[in-house]
Design an enzyme around this catalytic site. Sequence first.
Site, PDB file in Angstrom:
ATOM      1  N   CYS A 127       0.802  -1.235   0.000  1.00  0.00           N
ATOM      2  CA  CYS A 127       0.000   0.000   0.000  1.00  0.00           C
ATOM      3  C   CYS A 127       0.827   1.275   0.000  1.00  0.00           C
ATOM      4  CB  CYS A 127      -0.935   0.000   1.192  1.00  0.00           C
ATOM      5  SG  CYS A 127      -2.084  -1.367   1.163  1.00  0.00           S
ATOM      6  N   PHE A 175      -9.603  -5.637   0.253  1.00  0.00           N
ATOM      7  CA  PHE A 175      -8.880  -5.272  -0.967  1.00  0.00           C
ATOM      8  C   PHE A 175      -9.743  -5.334  -2.223  1.00  0.00           C
ATOM      9  CE2 PHE A 175      -5.317  -6.565   1.848  1.00  0.00           C
ATOM     10  CZ  PHE A 175      -4.666  -5.348   1.858  1.00  0.00           C
ATOM     11  N   HIS A 283      -3.899   7.499   2.489  1.00  0.00           N
ATOM     12  CA  HIS A 283      -4.235   6.149   2.006  1.00  0.00           C
ATOM     13  C   HIS A 283      -5.253   5.524   2.961  1.00  0.00           C
ATOM     14  CE1 HIS A 283      -4.089   2.031   0.747  1.00  0.00           C
ATOM     15  NE2 HIS A 283      -3.612   1.647   1.915  1.00  0.00           N
ATOM     16  N   ASN A 316      -9.762  -0.968  -0.448  1.00  0.00           N
ATOM     17  CA  ASN A 316      -8.325  -0.696  -0.410  1.00  0.00           C
ATOM     18  C   ASN A 316      -7.688  -1.305  -1.664  1.00  0.00           C
ATOM     19  OD1 ASN A 316      -5.554  -0.792   0.055  1.00  0.00           O
ATOM     20  ND2 ASN A 316      -5.752  -1.282   2.239  1.00  0.00           N
TER      21      ASN A 316
HETATM   22  C1  MLC Z   1     -12.097  -5.811  10.053  1.00  0.00           C
HETATM   23  C2  MLC Z   1     -12.734  -4.505  10.501  1.00  0.00           C
HETATM   24  C3  MLC Z   1     -13.648  -3.972   9.389  1.00  0.00           C
HETATM   25  C4  MLC Z   1     -13.586  -4.775  11.749  1.00  0.00           C
HETATM   26  O1  MLC Z   1     -14.041  -3.563  12.327  1.00  0.00           O
HETATM   27  P1  MLC Z   1     -15.065  -3.536  13.588  1.00  0.00           P
HETATM   28  O2  MLC Z   1     -15.483  -2.120  13.782  1.00  0.00           O
HETATM   29  O3  MLC Z   1     -16.132  -4.556  13.357  1.00  0.00           O
HETATM   30  O4  MLC Z   1     -14.358  -3.970  14.926  1.00  0.00           O
HETATM   31  P2  MLC Z   1     -12.904  -4.326  15.398  1.00  0.00           P
HETATM   32  O5  MLC Z   1     -11.869  -3.527  14.712  1.00  0.00           O
HETATM   33  O6  MLC Z   1     -12.976  -4.210  16.871  1.00  0.00           O
HETATM   34  O7  MLC Z   1     -12.715  -5.871  15.016  1.00  0.00           O
HETATM   35  C5  MLC Z   1     -13.770  -6.870  15.099  1.00  0.00           C
HETATM   36  C6  MLC Z   1     -13.159  -8.245  15.216  1.00  0.00           C
HETATM   37  O8  MLC Z   1     -12.228  -8.448  14.142  1.00  0.00           O
HETATM   38  C7  MLC Z   1     -10.930  -8.753  14.672  1.00  0.00           C
HETATM   39  N1  MLC Z   1      -9.890  -8.160  13.811  1.00  0.00           N
HETATM   40  C8  MLC Z   1      -9.740  -6.855  13.490  1.00  0.00           C
HETATM   41  N2  MLC Z   1      -8.651  -6.693  12.708  1.00  0.00           N
HETATM   42  C9  MLC Z   1      -8.108  -7.918  12.531  1.00  0.00           C
HETATM   43  C10 MLC Z   1      -6.984  -8.407  11.826  1.00  0.00           C
HETATM   44  N3  MLC Z   1      -6.189  -7.606  11.112  1.00  0.00           N
HETATM   45  N4  MLC Z   1      -6.739  -9.727  11.868  1.00  0.00           N
HETATM   46  C11 MLC Z   1      -7.540 -10.567  12.562  1.00  0.00           C
HETATM   47  N5  MLC Z   1      -8.637 -10.158  13.240  1.00  0.00           N
HETATM   48  C12 MLC Z   1      -8.899  -8.856  13.236  1.00  0.00           C
HETATM   49  C13 MLC Z   1     -10.958  -8.131  16.063  1.00  0.00           C
HETATM   50  O9  MLC Z   1     -10.039  -8.783  16.917  1.00  0.00           O
HETATM   51  C14 MLC Z   1     -12.371  -8.422  16.517  1.00  0.00           C
HETATM   52  O10 MLC Z   1     -12.475  -9.776  16.878  1.00  0.00           O
HETATM   53  P3  MLC Z   1     -13.398 -10.299  18.102  1.00  0.00           P
HETATM   54  O11 MLC Z   1     -14.802  -9.981  17.680  1.00  0.00           O
HETATM   55  O12 MLC Z   1     -13.096 -11.766  18.171  1.00  0.00           O
HETATM   56  O13 MLC Z   1     -12.955  -9.533  19.307  1.00  0.00           O
HETATM   57  C15 MLC Z   1     -11.672  -3.421  10.846  1.00  0.00           C
HETATM   58  O14 MLC Z   1     -10.977  -3.790  12.043  1.00  0.00           O
HETATM   59  C16 MLC Z   1     -10.661  -3.227   9.733  1.00  0.00           C
HETATM   60  O15 MLC Z   1     -10.955  -2.605   8.689  1.00  0.00           O
HETATM   61  N6  MLC Z   1      -9.429  -3.684   9.959  1.00  0.00           N
HETATM   62  C17 MLC Z   1      -8.358  -3.653   8.946  1.00  0.00           C
HETATM   63  C18 MLC Z   1      -7.471  -2.449   9.094  1.00  0.00           C
HETATM   64  C19 MLC Z   1      -6.109  -2.714   8.497  1.00  0.00           C
HETATM   65  O16 MLC Z   1      -5.286  -3.420   9.066  1.00  0.00           O
HETATM   66  N7  MLC Z   1      -5.804  -2.160   7.344  1.00  0.00           N
HETATM   67  C20 MLC Z   1      -4.497  -2.276   6.751  1.00  0.00           C
HETATM   68  C21 MLC Z   1      -4.634  -2.831   5.414  1.00  0.00           C
HETATM   69  S1  MLC Z   1      -3.057  -3.120   4.742  1.00  0.00           S
HETATM   70  C22 MLC Z   1      -2.529  -1.690   4.070  1.00  0.00           C
HETATM   71  O17 MLC Z   1      -3.270  -0.748   3.940  1.00  0.00           O
HETATM   72  C23 MLC Z   1      -1.112  -1.697   3.653  1.00  0.00           C
HETATM   73  C24 MLC Z   1      -0.621  -2.864   2.829  1.00  0.00           C
HETATM   74  O18 MLC Z   1      -1.250  -3.901   2.725  1.00  0.00           O
HETATM   75  O19 MLC Z   1       0.451  -2.770   2.235  1.00  0.00           O
END
Ligand code: MLC
Length: 360
Positions: A127, A175, A283, A316
């Site tokens: 990203c 993604f 981003h 994304n």
């Molecule tokens: C998945 C979500 C939509 C969920 O949002 P919510 O508002 O529902 O609530 P929340 O964040 O508390 O998470 C809900 C449940 O999902 C789990 N959870 C959240 N993120 C997680 C992850 N990365 N891996 C595994 N589990 C995950 C939490 O533990 C929780 O579990 P439980 O319910 O068991 O407690 C959000 O967290 C999200 O968008 N996360 C991704 C953000 C991210 O890392 N982006 C980077 C992308 S990479 C990038 O941009 C760069 C690249 O790739 O190069």
Amino acid sequence: MHACMHACFSNEQLNCTYSVLPGEKSGIERRHFHLTEETLAAHPELFDRELPSLDTRVDMTADAVPKLAQCAAAKAIAEWGRPTADITHLVFSTYSACQAPTADLRLATLLGLRPTVSRTMLSLHGCYGGGRALSLAKELAENNRGARVLVACSEMTLVCFGAPDGGNIVGHALFGDGAGAVVIGAGPFLDGERRPIFEMVSATQTTIPRTEHALGMRVSGGGVDFHLAIQVPTLVGQNVEQCLLDAFRSAIVDDDDGGAAPPPSPCSGNGNGRWNDLFWAVHPGGRPILDNINKVLMLEPEKLAASRHVLREYGNMSGATIVFVLDELRRGRSPLPEWGALLAFGPGITIEAMVLRCPR
Ligand SMILES: CC(C)(COP(=O)(O)OP(=O)(O)OC[C@H]1O[C@@H](n2cnc3c(N)ncnc32)[C@H](O)[C@@H]1OP(=O)(O)O)[C@@H](O)C(=O)NCCC(=O)NCCSC(=O)CC(=O)O
């Protein structure tokens, strides 16, 4: 003289799919994909992880990734206003291509760029690839008189698509596919060349120490596997303000007397509560990343509207996403503030920051 973006275009895939997660949680309503139901029916290996699928993915992306880039690049070159032959450099970023000659050569051929065009391929930067490509293009434009650099970012989930399992379900929900292209040059202006959209004043890259484990991609027999640690939004939020301060400290602009000076306040201050004077190209890695940045920098909600719009409409798209955000910003109805900031994040964890300025 600083490099400027003369043209900026984003291009989505035609196939649109609605979000698998509730929009209010993920911030995503729609995503766009190269893969169709028909392609998947013809290639069960693309969703059955037990079957080897790397050959299929490599063959399909070899054609599709440069073609998607071509759609965005052709529009950017048309908007720029000069002949294609005036492009001197090409910087291509993707995580979705795995063969040589690399996708930048295929794109150069599709566009009819000159054989002397100087090409650079950025691969698997994830990203932050779009931010890195823009930063490299700035260096190339500022250090090669008359250079005009085409930046192209083209990303396809085809390399990582599969039946979701427990380890990667968040990535499968985030993604999407898309491409963006920008034409960059540092004066003197050429006849017919479109006036600059954004001036690229300074750029920094920061790696957050000891976070290599947090984000990653790895090519395997079943395609590209990716890993997103749950801590990513917090780590980005904790480090982003220092990166911005470093980027603004390194910014030097020409003053009215022909000398050089740092950007005026608020950019040269310590930033506390004053980041709202800027426009923002961030981003949208995910909804929690934008929420954390919003909170840490105490931004008014509309400051990240362009990033949230792109996340909602496209998901994304890795390195290409930042071009969509820039495109959205420059199409906005209300005038932007003079100064702005660009942020992109990816494996490392790497943070690209850039100080932008709207030419008056
Ligand atoms: C998945 C979500 C939509 C969920 O949002 P919510 O508002 O529902 O609530 P929340 O964040 O508390 O998470 C809900 C449940 O999902 C789990 N959870 C959240 N993120 C997680 C992850 N990365 N891996 C595994 N589990 C995950 C939490 O533990 C929780 O579990 P439980 O319910 O068991 O407690 C959000 O967290 C999200 O968008 N996360 C991704 C953000 C991210 O890392 N982006 C980077 C992308 S990479 C990038 O941009 C760069 C690249 O790739 O190069």
